[in-house]
Design a protein around this motif. Sequence first.
Motif, PDB file in Angstrom:
ATOM      1  N   ARG A   1     -25.423 -38.164  31.505  1.00  0.00           N
ATOM      2  CA  ARG A   1     -24.938 -36.826  31.867  1.00  0.00           C
ATOM      3  C   ARG A   1     -23.701 -36.910  32.754  1.00  0.00           C
ATOM      4  N   VAL A   2     -23.697 -37.838  33.697  1.00  0.00           N
ATOM      5  CA  VAL A   2     -22.544 -37.998  34.590  1.00  0.00           C
ATOM      6  C   VAL A   2     -21.320 -38.453  33.796  1.00  0.00           C
ATOM      7  N   ALA A   3     -21.522 -39.373  32.854  1.00  0.00           N
ATOM      8  CA  ALA A   3     -20.405 -39.879  32.060  1.00  0.00           C
ATOM      9  C   ALA A   3     -19.780 -38.788  31.200  1.00  0.00           C
ATOM     10  N   GLY A   4     -20.578 -37.809  30.783  1.00  0.00           N
ATOM     11  CA  GLY A   4     -20.055 -36.727  29.957  1.00  0.00           C
ATOM     12  C   GLY A   4     -19.501 -35.550  30.737  1.00  0.00           C
ATOM     13  N   LEU A   5     -19.505 -35.654  32.064  1.00  0.00           N
ATOM     14  CA  LEU A   5     -19.003 -34.566  32.904  1.00  0.00           C
ATOM     15  C   LEU A   5     -17.487 -34.568  32.939  1.00  0.00           C
ATOM     16  N   ASP A   6     -16.880 -33.403  32.754  1.00  0.00           N
ATOM     17  CA  ASP A   6     -15.422 -33.279  32.752  1.00  0.00           C
ATOM     18  C   ASP A   6     -14.903 -33.312  34.193  1.00  0.00           C
ATOM     19  N   PRO A   7     -14.138 -34.339  34.592  1.00  0.00           N
ATOM     20  CA  PRO A   7     -13.624 -34.407  35.971  1.00  0.00           C
ATOM     21  C   PRO A   7     -12.690 -33.254  36.316  1.00  0.00           C
ATOM     22  N   ALA A   8     -12.100 -32.614  35.309  1.00  0.00           N
ATOM     23  CA  ALA A   8     -11.174 -31.511  35.579  1.00  0.00           C
ATOM     24  C   ALA A   8     -11.875 -30.351  36.265  1.00  0.00           C
ATOM     25  N   LEU A   9     -13.168 -30.166  36.001  1.00  0.00           N
ATOM     26  CA  LEU A   9     -13.902 -29.067  36.636  1.00  0.00           C
ATOM     27  C   LEU A   9     -14.023 -29.292  38.137  1.00  0.00           C
ATOM     28  N   GLU A  10     -14.278 -30.526  38.530  1.00  0.00           N
ATOM     29  CA  GLU A  10     -14.362 -30.832  39.955  1.00  0.00           C
ATOM     30  C   GLU A  10     -12.978 -30.795  40.605  1.00  0.00           C
TER      31      GLU A  10
END
Length: 269
Positions: A157-166
């Motif tokens: 789940r962490v790997a699929g998280l879009d860093p742009a949102l953070e």
Amino acid sequence: MSRLSLGKWLLPLYTALALIFLMVPIVYTFIFSFNDSLKSNITWRGFTLDKWLNVCAVQNGAVCQAFGNSLIIGLAATLIATTLGTMIAIALVRYRFRFRSGTSLLLFLPMATPEVVLGAGLAAQFLSLGVPKDMLTIILAHTMFCISFVVVTVKARVAGLDPALEEAGRDLYGSPGQVFARITFPLLLPGILAAALLSFALSFDDFIITNFNSGAVTTFPKYIYISASRGIPAEANVIASAVFILALVIVVTAQVSAAARAKRQARLG
């Protein structure tokens, strides 16, 4: 002339046989929870609701005590393993540090190690440290092997998280704590909940590791194993049936809620 295709009937037949094979023990357990049995619950003696209404009456409530122990151990091990496993998963994906690859490899070892080897090794470790075997040693043992499953689940789940949102949250002057609480954690929550449910199921169902490290404490799987030699009481079937029905209700509710949420989003979009 159409040619006969084995795949058109062979795969459905195999699927039906597999489902029947899996469901027969569950159906047997549910039916025999209504059996008017005495000491043994092997042969059918008649229908009764007394076992469901007085589930804790057998052996001075031993089956209910065993079930309660399994609940306490499962909840404690799930809470600890989910918390630690989530932090480890985030660290493995987001940060670079020495021995990172080795840490990832070591986390897979409890999943690949046979339970009898893992249980015996933990029992020997507790014995060498002079730790008495009780509920605490069971929780520690369950936490150890549940962490691996949590890390694998949350890591995906962490790997699929879009860093742009953070990054968007930081651009709006959000502190690291606010970004994590309002953006990262809600996005990771489905994976965390899935890992927690998996951990609880593994802990509640475990017998081999528990048997090595339980001492005098009796869990529900251990009670079933001990009772099997003289006939599992119908009250144990009642608890097993209730757990299965509860799990089925949770799964159906989650699926219906997800379908309704997707339908609402489709209408709004």
